[in-house]
Design a protein around this motif. Structure first.
Motif, mmCIF file in Angstrom:
data_model
loop_
_atom_site.group_PDB
_atom_site.id
_atom_site.type_symbol
_atom_site.label_atom_id
_atom_site.label_comp_id
_atom_site.label_asym_id
_atom_site.label_seq_id
_atom_site.Cartn_x
_atom_site.Cartn_y
_atom_site.Cartn_z
ATOM 1 N N PHE A 258 34.845 -56.575 5.173
ATOM 2 C CA PHE A 258 34.453 -57.939 5.549
ATOM 3 C C PHE A 258 33.413 -57.932 6.673
ATOM 4 C CE2 PHE A 258 38.807 -59.860 4.102
ATOM 5 C CZ PHE A 258 38.439 -59.647 2.775
ATOM 6 N N ALA B 70 29.827 -59.647 6.451
ATOM 7 C CA ALA B 70 29.667 -60.816 7.322
ATOM 8 C C ALA B 70 28.454 -60.641 8.236
ATOM 9 C CB ALA B 70 30.932 -61.043 8.146
ATOM 10 N N THR C 202 37.226 -62.438 -2.329
ATOM 11 C CA THR C 202 37.282 -63.098 -1.014
ATOM 12 C C THR C 202 35.871 -63.232 -0.436
ATOM 13 O OG1 THR C 202 39.485 -62.176 -0.644
ATOM 14 C CG2 THR C 202 38.337 -63.018 1.299
ATOM 15 N N VAL C 203 35.072 -62.152 -0.562
ATOM 16 C CA VAL C 203 33.694 -62.198 -0.051
ATOM 17 C C VAL C 203 32.838 -63.131 -0.915
ATOM 18 C CG1 VAL C 203 31.621 -60.869 0.517
ATOM 19 C CG2 VAL C 203 33.862 -59.874 0.945
ATOM 20 N N TRP D 53 33.405 -66.653 0.066
ATOM 21 C CA TRP D 53 32.766 -66.896 1.363
ATOM 22 C C TRP D 53 31.262 -67.129 1.187
ATOM 23 C CZ3 TRP D 53 29.400 -63.355 3.996
ATOM 24 C CH2 TRP D 53 29.122 -63.688 5.334
ATOM 25 N N GLN E 201 29.037 -69.273 3.763
ATOM 26 C CA GLN E 201 29.521 -68.648 5.017
ATOM 27 C C GLN E 201 29.958 -69.670 6.062
ATOM 28 O OE1 GLN E 201 25.770 -67.746 4.553
ATOM 29 N NE2 GLN E 201 26.367 -66.538 2.803
ATOM 30 N N LEU F 173 34.762 -64.954 7.917
ATOM 31 C CA LEU F 173 35.292 -64.020 6.922
ATOM 32 C C LEU F 173 36.264 -63.027 7.554
ATOM 33 C CD1 LEU F 173 35.206 -62.928 3.984
ATOM 34 C CD2 LEU F 173 33.217 -61.559 4.658
ATOM 35 N N GLN G 37 40.015 -63.521 7.672
ATOM 36 C CA GLN G 37 40.787 -63.354 6.437
ATOM 37 C C GLN G 37 41.443 -61.968 6.349
ATOM 38 O OE1 GLN G 37 39.988 -66.042 3.575
ATOM 39 N NE2 GLN G 37 39.786 -66.941 5.593
#
Length: 197
Positions: free
Chosen positions: A91, A95, A163-164, A167, A172, A176, A179
């Protein structure tokens, strides 16, 4: 080796920016060349075509990504901590570079079968890290021994990947990194069968 030449990295970085901004199909080689500050013809000294740029970009970035994760988890003592570290690093790296996240989560999802196979090939090193963590957890009793390794690998990678992607799709708008702990708890619960990860 061609990728040791100084312009190679600028072309790769320019490709990330151009593909993130325009999408893969609308990203002409000339746009990438312009962003990299090189002549169009220079691109072809390093890459066969646009597809080769995309695969090379993924190979290089995924290689760096995997190296950083391996380095980070090397200091962790057990499978549970290694898994948390891997999730956090996954992440954290995406990110920190939202353009790369757009490319990896959206633009690498091409329908071209050959391209998909090449992308899957690049992922093998990363998936091997997941396998090692799961196998270590099974050996020390942290994770259930009756798990199907291939299914677990798909579940872990798929969870992080989705999950990404979510996001990125939400532009965004949230953190992130926050999480990481919850994703870790859900995965450990599933792998161990215990209610307290």
């Amino acid at each position: 080796m061609k990728n040791n030449k100084p312009k190679y990295n600028s072309i790769i970085d320019a490709a990330v920016q151009v593909i993130a901004e325009n999408g893969y199909h609308a990203s002409q080689v000339s746009k990438i060349a312009k962003k990299a500050g090189v002549a169009d013809g220079t691109i072809y000294l390093y890459f066969k075509n646009k597809e080769d740029i995309l695969i090379s970009l993924f190979q290089q970035k995924m290689g760096q990504f995997t190296e950083k994760i391996e380095h980070e988890i090397a200091s962790k003592q057990n499978a549970k901590d290694k898994l948390l570290s891997m999730i956090s690093m996954h992440f954290k790296q995406l990110a920190a570079d939202h353009q790369l996240a757009i490319v990896t989560q959206l633009e690498l999802r091409q329908s071209n079968k050959d391209l998909r196979l090449k992308i899957n090939d690049v992922l093998k090193g990363y998936l091997a890290i997941i396998d090692d963590i799961v196998e270590e957890g099974q050996q020390d009793g942290t994770f259930r021994s009756d798990l199907d390794l291939r299914l677990v690998r798909q579940m872990i990678f798929g969870t992080l990947d989705e999950t990404v992607t979510n996001w990125v799709m939400k532009e965004q708008k949230y953190d992130l990194m926050k999480q990481s702990k919850e994703v870790h708890e859900l995965l450990v619960f599933g792998l161990s069968g215990n209610t307290h990860p």
